[in-house]
Structure formats: structure tokens, C-alpha cells
Design a protein around this motif. Structure first.
Motif, mmCIF file in Angstrom:
data_model
loop_
_atom_site.group_PDB
_atom_site.id
_atom_site.type_symbol
_atom_site.label_atom_id
_atom_site.label_comp_id
_atom_site.label_asym_id
_atom_site.label_seq_id
_atom_site.Cartn_x
_atom_site.Cartn_y
_atom_site.Cartn_z
ATOM 1 N N ALA A 11 8.175 -16.091 -4.211
ATOM 2 C CA ALA A 11 8.152 -16.342 -5.653
ATOM 3 C C ALA A 11 7.185 -15.369 -6.321
ATOM 4 C CB ALA A 11 7.698 -17.770 -5.914
ATOM 5 N N CYS A 12 7.456 -14.986 -7.512
ATOM 6 C CA CYS A 12 6.591 -14.047 -8.214
ATOM 7 C C CYS A 12 6.616 -14.409 -9.691
ATOM 8 C CB CYS A 12 7.097 -12.628 -7.997
ATOM 9 S SG CYS A 12 5.853 -11.404 -8.297
ATOM 10 N N PRO A 13 5.441 -14.505 -10.327
ATOM 11 C CA PRO A 13 5.387 -15.005 -11.683
ATOM 12 C C PRO A 13 6.279 -14.241 -12.651
ATOM 13 C CG PRO A 13 3.169 -14.636 -10.808
ATOM 14 C CD PRO A 13 4.140 -14.166 -9.781
ATOM 15 N N ASP A 14 6.371 -12.931 -12.543
ATOM 16 C CA ASP A 14 7.168 -12.186 -13.513
ATOM 17 C C ASP A 14 8.599 -11.956 -13.032
ATOM 18 O OD1 ASP A 14 5.900 -8.851 -12.760
ATOM 19 O OD2 ASP A 14 6.979 -10.338 -11.577
ATOM 20 N N GLY A 15 8.943 -12.601 -11.934
ATOM 21 C CA GLY A 15 10.321 -12.525 -11.463
ATOM 22 C C GLY A 15 10.612 -11.315 -10.607
ATOM 23 N N ASP A 16 9.667 -10.385 -10.441
ATOM 24 C CA ASP A 16 9.896 -9.209 -9.605
ATOM 25 C C ASP A 16 9.146 -9.400 -8.294
ATOM 26 O OD1 ASP A 16 9.995 -6.849 -8.302
ATOM 27 O OD2 ASP A 16 9.075 -5.651 -9.901
ATOM 28 N N PRO A 17 9.857 -9.615 -7.162
ATOM 29 C CA PRO A 17 9.189 -9.902 -5.901
ATOM 30 C C PRO A 17 8.291 -8.765 -5.440
ATOM 31 C CG PRO A 17 11.580 -10.239 -5.722
ATOM 32 C CD PRO A 17 11.314 -9.592 -7.034
ATOM 33 N N ALA A 18 8.536 -7.531 -5.905
ATOM 34 C CA ALA A 18 7.725 -6.408 -5.448
ATOM 35 C C ALA A 18 6.491 -6.183 -6.322
ATOM 36 C CB ALA A 18 8.567 -5.128 -5.425
ATOM 37 N N ALA A 19 6.369 -6.957 -7.415
ATOM 38 C CA ALA A 19 5.332 -6.654 -8.398
ATOM 39 C C ALA A 19 3.920 -6.790 -7.841
ATOM 40 C CB ALA A 19 5.500 -7.544 -9.617
ATOM 41 N N ALA A 20 3.699 -7.729 -6.884
ATOM 42 C CA ALA A 20 2.351 -7.948 -6.379
ATOM 43 C C ALA A 20 1.960 -6.933 -5.302
ATOM 44 C CB ALA A 20 2.230 -9.359 -5.807
ATOM 45 N N LEU A 21 2.919 -6.163 -4.801
ATOM 46 C CA LEU A 21 2.637 -5.233 -3.705
ATOM 47 C C LEU A 21 1.757 -4.089 -4.185
ATOM 48 C CD1 LEU A 21 6.142 -4.873 -2.055
ATOM 49 C CD2 LEU A 21 4.108 -5.829 -0.983
ATOM 50 N N PRO A 22 0.823 -3.620 -3.300
ATOM 51 C CA PRO A 22 0.107 -2.392 -3.640
ATOM 52 C C PRO A 22 1.132 -1.279 -3.876
ATOM 53 C CG PRO A 22 -0.784 -3.410 -1.636
ATOM 54 C CD PRO A 22 0.459 -4.166 -2.005
ATOM 55 N N VAL A 72 3.336 -0.201 11.225
ATOM 56 C CA VAL A 72 2.108 -0.530 10.495
ATOM 57 C C VAL A 72 2.380 -0.453 8.996
ATOM 58 C CG1 VAL A 72 0.578 0.302 12.333
ATOM 59 C CG2 VAL A 72 1.224 1.855 10.465
ATOM 60 N N ALA A 73 1.592 -1.224 8.244
ATOM 61 C CA ALA A 73 1.594 -1.145 6.780
ATOM 62 C C ALA A 73 0.380 -0.316 6.392
ATOM 63 C CB ALA A 73 1.503 -2.542 6.175
ATOM 64 N N GLU A 74 0.611 0.726 5.589
ATOM 65 C CA GLU A 74 -0.487 1.594 5.163
ATOM 66 C C GLU A 74 -0.619 1.535 3.649
ATOM 67 O OE1 GLU A 74 -0.411 5.610 6.714
ATOM 68 O OE2 GLU A 74 -1.550 6.322 4.979
ATOM 69 N N SER A 75 -1.853 1.320 3.198
ATOM 70 C CA SER A 75 -2.129 1.294 1.761
ATOM 71 C C SER A 75 -3.396 2.108 1.506
ATOM 72 C CB SER A 75 -2.327 -0.153 1.304
ATOM 73 O OG SER A 75 -2.710 -0.191 -0.053
ATOM 74 N N ALA A 76 -3.331 3.032 0.569
ATOM 75 C CA ALA A 76 -4.469 3.890 0.231
ATOM 76 C C ALA A 76 -5.077 4.526 1.479
ATOM 77 C CB ALA A 76 -5.528 3.086 -0.538
ATOM 78 N N GLY A 77 -4.225 4.969 2.389
ATOM 79 C CA GLY A 77 -4.694 5.677 3.584
ATOM 80 C C GLY A 77 -5.232 4.773 4.673
ATOM 81 N N ARG A 123 -4.117 -9.983 2.211
ATOM 82 C CA ARG A 123 -3.041 -10.998 2.306
ATOM 83 C C ARG A 123 -2.573 -11.488 0.924
ATOM 84 N NH1 ARG A 123 -5.329 -14.448 7.501
ATOM 85 N NH2 ARG A 123 -5.166 -12.682 8.945
ATOM 86 N N LEU A 124 -1.464 -12.203 0.972
ATOM 87 C CA LEU A 124 -0.855 -12.819 -0.215
ATOM 88 C C LEU A 124 -0.463 -11.795 -1.268
ATOM 89 C CD1 LEU A 124 -2.957 -16.109 -0.534
ATOM 90 C CD2 LEU A 124 -0.564 -15.869 0.163
ATOM 91 N N ALA A 125 -0.160 -10.590 -0.799
ATOM 92 C CA ALA A 125 0.324 -9.555 -1.718
ATOM 93 C C ALA A 125 1.702 -9.063 -1.290
ATOM 94 C CB ALA A 125 -0.663 -8.393 -1.770
ATOM 95 N N GLY A 126 2.343 -9.771 -0.375
ATOM 96 C CA GLY A 126 3.698 -9.399 0.025
ATOM 97 C C GLY A 126 3.776 -8.447 1.211
ATOM 98 N N ILE A 127 2.629 -8.104 1.804
ATOM 99 C CA ILE A 127 2.651 -7.117 2.898
ATOM 100 C C ILE A 127 3.305 -7.701 4.153
ATOM 101 C CG2 ILE A 127 1.200 -5.723 4.448
ATOM 102 C CD1 ILE A 127 -0.762 -5.443 2.049
ATOM 103 N N GLY A 128 2.980 -8.960 4.484
ATOM 104 C CA GLY A 128 3.630 -9.602 5.640
ATOM 105 C C GLY A 128 5.146 -9.634 5.460
ATOM 106 N N THR A 129 5.573 -9.941 4.246
ATOM 107 C CA THR A 129 7.014 -9.970 3.943
ATOM 108 C C THR A 129 7.637 -8.600 4.177
ATOM 109 O OG1 THR A 129 6.700 -11.724 2.322
ATOM 110 C CG2 THR A 129 8.707 -10.424 2.110
#
Ligand SMILES: CC(C)(COP(=O)(O)OP(=O)(O)OC[C@H]1O[C@@H](n2cnc3c(N)ncnc32)[C@H](O)[C@@H]1OP(=O)(O)O)[C@@H](O)C(=O)NCCC(=O)NCCS
Length: 165
Positions: free
Chosen positions: A7-18, A69-74, A107-113
């Protein structure tokens, strides 16, 4: 696998992702970060174990084996490992996820998903249509996560006993 998007408040499931999140195969230089995440999550450092996992699922991975692996900001902020197994327990070939971890501060930013989606995409490319995993029955966090992705109790049950002497 049928699954519900987070679920995502603005309806876009990718919105919370880095914004710069990428999911890619592990490299040798990621191993220290993977070991650090696992140590932080489990409280136990297992360097030899992770080196052997890297040898089997990283550099020399056979068909159907995946170590992503998930990589964010290097920085490596999570990982997932699994493989296709054929006819184990009498079951037709299916994908098994045997480890997934996201760094606690990410966590809780969609990375596990995203990690689970990526490994499932790899399983589909390998030709299987079912994914399985195993989890401790008191680990409510990982249970909540897998349930949120659409996974449900399957028709296999684990059995075990102590081997004394
Ligand atoms: C489980 C884990 C991978 C989830 O990673 P994440 O990046 O936080 O997951 P997501 O942000 O994609 O969350 C997806 C959904 O999972 C569920 N979920 C995730 N964390 C949760 C929590 N703390 N409580 C309840 N539900 C949760 C929610 O339904 C969430 O969707 P929502 O945010 O729309 O509510 C992460 O918490 C983790 O690494 N935990 C430790 C894992 C572990 O024990 N590994 C060892 C065995 S393999």
C-alpha cells in the motif's frame, strides 16, 4: 505467484523507494556489506559461511541460482539469495528463497519487495512458476513480509528431531 503490491499513500507503489535503488547480481566487493548486514540482523558474524555462499551462488552460480543485492547511493542495503531446485521432496522444479535481509535503517521503503520481485523474475526466466521459502514460526516480521507479497502456507510441512549421541 499472486501477490499484493505494498500500500502507498499516494497510490504509487514505487513512490517510497530510494530513487537510485538498483537490484543487481552480487560482486566480490559486496561481501563485507552482506556480512555486516547479516551480523547486524542475527547478532552472529559468519564470515566463512558467507564466503562459501558467495562461491556457490555468486561468482560460480549455476543456472537458476541467484544472489542479488540492493544498492542505494553506492551502498549495499539488502540482499536476497535463492535457487531453482528440481524434484526435491518429490516436488516439481520450483524456486526457493533461502535468505532475504534489508539493512535495518533502510526498511519499510519497498526494498524487500523489490528484492523478492527480482528473484521471482529470475525464477520465471528459469522456467518455474512457483516459489517457496521456510521461516521460523516465531519470526513475525519475515512472516508479515512474505504474507504481504502473496505467499501462503503450502502443502509441505517441516519435521525435525534431535540427534543425540
Ligand atoms: C523482512 C524484510 C526483508 C522486509 O524488508 P523491507 O524492505 O522493510 O520490506 P518492504 O518495505 O518491501 O515491506 C513490504 C511489506 O512487508 C510488510 N512488512 C515489512 N516490515 C514489516 C513490519 N516491521 N511489520 C509488519 N509488516 C511489515 C508490510 O506489509 C510491508 O508493506 P507496507 O509497507 O505497505 O505495509 C526486512 O524487515 C528484514 O530484512 N528483516 C529481517 C529478515 C530476517 O529475519 N532474515 C533472516 C531469515 S531469511
Amino acid at each position: 505467484m499472486s501477490r499484493r503490491k505494498p500500500a502507498c499513500p499516494d497510490g504509487d507503489p514505487a513512490a517510497a523507494l530510494p530513487a537510485e535503488l538498483s537490484i543487481r547480481p552480487v560482486r566480490r566487493g559486496d561481501l563485507e556489506a552482506v556480512i555486516a548486514i547479516d551480523t547486524q540482523v542475527t547478532g552472529l558474524e559468519k564470515r566463512d559461511y558467507w564466503r562459501s555462499v558467495y562461491r556457490r551462488y555468486g561468482e560460480a552460480a549455476g543456472p537458476g541460482a541467484q544472489f542479488l543485492v540492493a544498492e542505494s547511493a553506492g551502498e549495499v542495503v539488502g540482499f536476497v539469495i535463492g535457487e531453482v531446485r528440481d524434484w526435491e521432496f518429490g516436488a516439481p522444479p520450483c524456486g526457493w528463497v533461502f535468505a532475504i535481509d534489508v539493512r535495518p535503517d533502510a526498511r519499510l521503503a519497498g526494498i524487500g519487495t523489490r528484492l523478492l520481485e527480482s528473484i521471482c523474475a529470475g525464477f520465471r526466466r528459469a522456467g518455474v512458476r512457483r516459489v517457496r521459502t521456510m521461516l521460523a514460526n516465531d519470526n513475525t516480521l519475515i512472516l508479515s513480509f512474505f504474507r504481504s507479497q502473496g505467499m501462503m502456507a503450502g502443502r509441505f510441512i517441516p519435521l525435525e528431531m534431535e540427534l543425540d549421541g
